[in-house]
Design a protein around this motif. Structure first.
Motif, PDB file in Angstrom:
ATOM      1  N   TYR A 158      -6.602  -2.932   5.364  1.00 18.19           N
ATOM      2  CA  TYR A 158      -7.337  -3.709   6.379  1.00 18.19           C
ATOM      3  C   TYR A 158      -8.714  -4.161   5.903  1.00 18.19           C
ATOM      4  O   TYR A 158      -9.526  -4.597   6.711  1.00 18.19           O
ATOM      5  N   ASP A 188      -7.258   3.966   1.002  1.00 17.53           N
ATOM      6  CA  ASP A 188      -6.112   3.156   1.445  1.00 17.53           C
ATOM      7  C   ASP A 188      -6.678   1.964   2.235  1.00 17.53           C
ATOM      8  O   ASP A 188      -7.171   2.142   3.343  1.00 17.53           O
ATOM      9  N   PHE A 229      -2.888   7.342   9.686  1.00 16.63           N
ATOM     10  CA  PHE A 229      -1.582   6.673   9.601  1.00 16.63           C
ATOM     11  C   PHE A 229      -0.511   7.747   9.346  1.00 16.63           C
ATOM     12  O   PHE A 229      -0.536   8.410   8.296  1.00 16.63           O
ATOM     13  N   ARG A 243       5.957  -7.194   0.241  1.00 16.11           N
ATOM     14  CA  ARG A 243       5.734  -5.918  -0.420  1.00 16.11           C
ATOM     15  C   ARG A 243       4.888  -6.065  -1.684  1.00 16.11           C
ATOM     16  O   ARG A 243       5.373  -5.889  -2.804  1.00 16.11           O
ATOM     17  N   ASN A 266      -6.578   2.600  10.637  1.00 21.20           N
ATOM     18  CA  ASN A 266      -5.424   2.597  11.518  1.00 21.20           C
ATOM     19  C   ASN A 266      -5.264   4.051  11.977  1.00 21.20           C
ATOM     20  O   ASN A 266      -5.079   4.910  11.115  1.00 21.20           O
ATOM     21  N   ALA A 274       0.841  -1.196   0.000  1.00 22.15           N
ATOM     22  CA  ALA A 274       0.000   0.000   0.000  1.00 22.15           C
ATOM     23  C   ALA A 274       0.881   1.253   0.000  1.00 22.15           C
ATOM     24  O   ALA A 274       0.566   2.257  -0.639  1.00 22.15           O
ATOM     25  N   ALA A 275       2.017   1.163   0.700  1.00 24.71           N
ATOM     26  CA  ALA A 275       2.922   2.311   0.778  1.00 24.71           C
ATOM     27  C   ALA A 275       3.447   2.666  -0.612  1.00 24.71           C
ATOM     28  O   ALA A 275       3.443   3.839  -1.013  1.00 24.71           O
ATOM     29  N   SER A 334      -0.501  -7.122   2.641  1.00 26.12           N
ATOM     30  CA  SER A 334       0.342  -7.182   3.846  1.00 26.12           C
ATOM     31  C   SER A 334      -0.393  -7.764   5.042  1.00 26.12           C
ATOM     32  O   SER A 334       0.182  -8.509   5.834  1.00 26.12           O
ATOM     33  N   LYS A 335      -1.658  -7.399   5.195  1.00 19.55           N
ATOM     34  CA  LYS A 335      -2.423  -7.844   6.365  1.00 19.55           C
ATOM     35  C   LYS A 335      -3.402  -8.955   5.991  1.00 19.55           C
ATOM     36  O   LYS A 335      -3.616  -9.880   6.772  1.00 19.55           O
ATOM     37  N   SER A 343      -3.614  -3.787  -0.354  1.00 21.10           N
ATOM     38  CA  SER A 343      -2.362  -4.439   0.015  1.00 21.10           C
ATOM     39  C   SER A 343      -2.649  -5.842   0.530  1.00 21.10           C
ATOM     40  O   SER A 343      -3.702  -6.082   1.131  1.00 21.10           O
TER      41      SER A 343
END
Ligand code: PLP
Length: 394
Positions: A217, A214, A131, A253, A180, A106-107, A244-245, A242
């Motif tokens: 989550y 974004d 965030f 990544r 977040n 996401a970053a 990631s989670k 993303s």
């Protein structure tokens, strides 16, 4: 020797990361089992079995040049097609590969879309708490982050302040839900209100204002709560997703942007996002990770593990007298500090070996974030410390 801009950035470098490092030091000194580290949003649940199988499948793919080679900057065509099909099935949209850009999490996605959209001096609106990295991502392109203060009653965004925060220079409004650091899921009614304000302000100003949603989550939501898909509510929405989670792959990544054909300037934006991916130095999102996630689009981590942590921590902390709204998503509790200075409260918590993050890091002083993506046992062991800490303030 380093650039002037970096001097400031290094000085204000992530409080959360610093806390994580501190936790490692304390664990060495007091023993791992006696330190309760709730500082970092690093998933504690293992990736689902499908990920392992997909990795093996990709490793055995006879076309290893395809697996490991360069590709189009937007990513593997078949991966983007599979993702578009999956989104269409879930949300009734009509995307195809030409609406998806694979990103470095996401970053990476946010940096790509900000590089694509932002001129120096442009404004990006965010609702507090948010965030903290958004500040850095926006500053990377010399734009300005405009904060709308928190609504501490229920942490739904203060929509009533949005219209007046929008100026001729507003290019983006960031939405992060599940959020977040609060764990709040923005309701459909809230999002519809935001959409209607943006539509009328765009018309008045003759500009295009994009929501950048974004969504790392999205899959971590509890009690069957709806996480509305914003492109179906507001036309000029770009999604940053993303894995990631959702698949517990933060180190791999991998994520993607959804750039719908319906947004203003779609063709230019999609093409520019590919170029931004290349010239930011990503070139393309990691190839193996792209191929792996495309085989796991219907899988998620075992969210019940986080839910169990949420239930225990929420019920015990409120029993001990802490004030906190019940989170419906992500893996964070946002708790009112027991003294006005959240940093002083965090320091006091540290004396009890509790590592938590000050709300001021998220643009909301007076609160602290507790990340419960940790072992359930650690939460149980930490409860006497939370109790003692509360008693100190009685
Ligand atoms: N956005 C939010 C709200 C996050 O909490 C995080 C990571 O914790 C990110 C973006 C970055 O996620 P990724 O690891 O996918 O780059």
């Amino acid at each position: 020797m380093i650039s002037e801009k970096m001097v400031g950035l290094v000085k204000n470098s992530s409080v959360i990361r610093a806390m994580f490092e501190e936790g490692k030091k304390m664990a060495a000194e007091f023993g791992r089992e006696n330190v309760y580290d709730f500082s970092l949003g690093n998933p504690s649940v293992e990736p689902p079995e499908e990920v392992k199988e997909a990795i093996l499948e990709v490793a055995r793919d006879p076309d290893q040049n395809h697996v490991h080679g360069y590709m189009s900057n937007a990513g593997h065509e078949e991966v983007r097609k599979a993702i578009a099909d999956n989104i269409n099935k879930r949300f009734g949209t009509a995307f195809d590969a030409s609406n998806i850009v694979m990103t470095v999490g996401a970053a990476g996605g946010m940096n790509v879309i900000f590089k694509t959209l932002l001129n120096p001096g442009d404004e990006v609106i965010t609702f507090c708490p948010y965030f903290g990295e958004y500040k850095n991502y926006v500053s990377n392109f010399d734009a300005k982050l405009v904060e709308i203060p928190a609504n501490t009653a229920d942490f739904q965004p203060k929509v009533d302040e949005l219209a007046k925060a929008i100026t001729q220079k507003t290019k983006v409004v960031i939405i992060n839900s599940p959020n977040n650091p609060t764990g709040v899921v923005y309701s459909r009614a809230t999002l519809e209100k935001i959409a209607s304000i943006l539509e009328s302000r765009q018309k008045e100003l003759g500009t295009s204002i994009y929501i950048v949603s974004d969504e790392p989550y999205r899959e971590l939501a509890y009690d069957g709560v709806e996480v509305p898909y914003i492109p179906t509510i507001y036309r000029n929405t770009i999604v940053g997703y993303s894995f990631s989670k959702s698949l517990s792959l933060p180190g791999d990544r991998i994520g993607y942007l959804v750039i719908p054909s319906q947004i203003d300037g779609y063709a230019d934006i999609f093409a520019a996002a590919g170029v931004a991916t290349r010239i930011l130095g990503f070139v393309n999102a990691p190839s193996v990770a792209q191929l792996v996630v495309s085989k796991c689009l219907n899988a998620t981590v075992d969210v019940s593990v986080y839910n169990k942590n949420r239930e225990l921590l929420y019920s015990k902390l409120t029993e001990f007298g802490y004030e906190c709204i019940r989170p419906e998503g992500a893996f964070y509790l946002f708790v009112k500090a027991l003294e006005p200075d959240d940093k002083a409260f965090v320091a006091r918590a540290k004396q009890h070996h509790l590592l938590i993050v000050p709300g001021s890091t998220f643009g909301c002083a007076g609160y602290v974030r507790i990340a419960y993506c940790v072992d359930h046992d650690m939460i149980e062991r930490s409860l006497p410390a939370f109790k003692k800490l509360a008693e100190e303030y009685n």
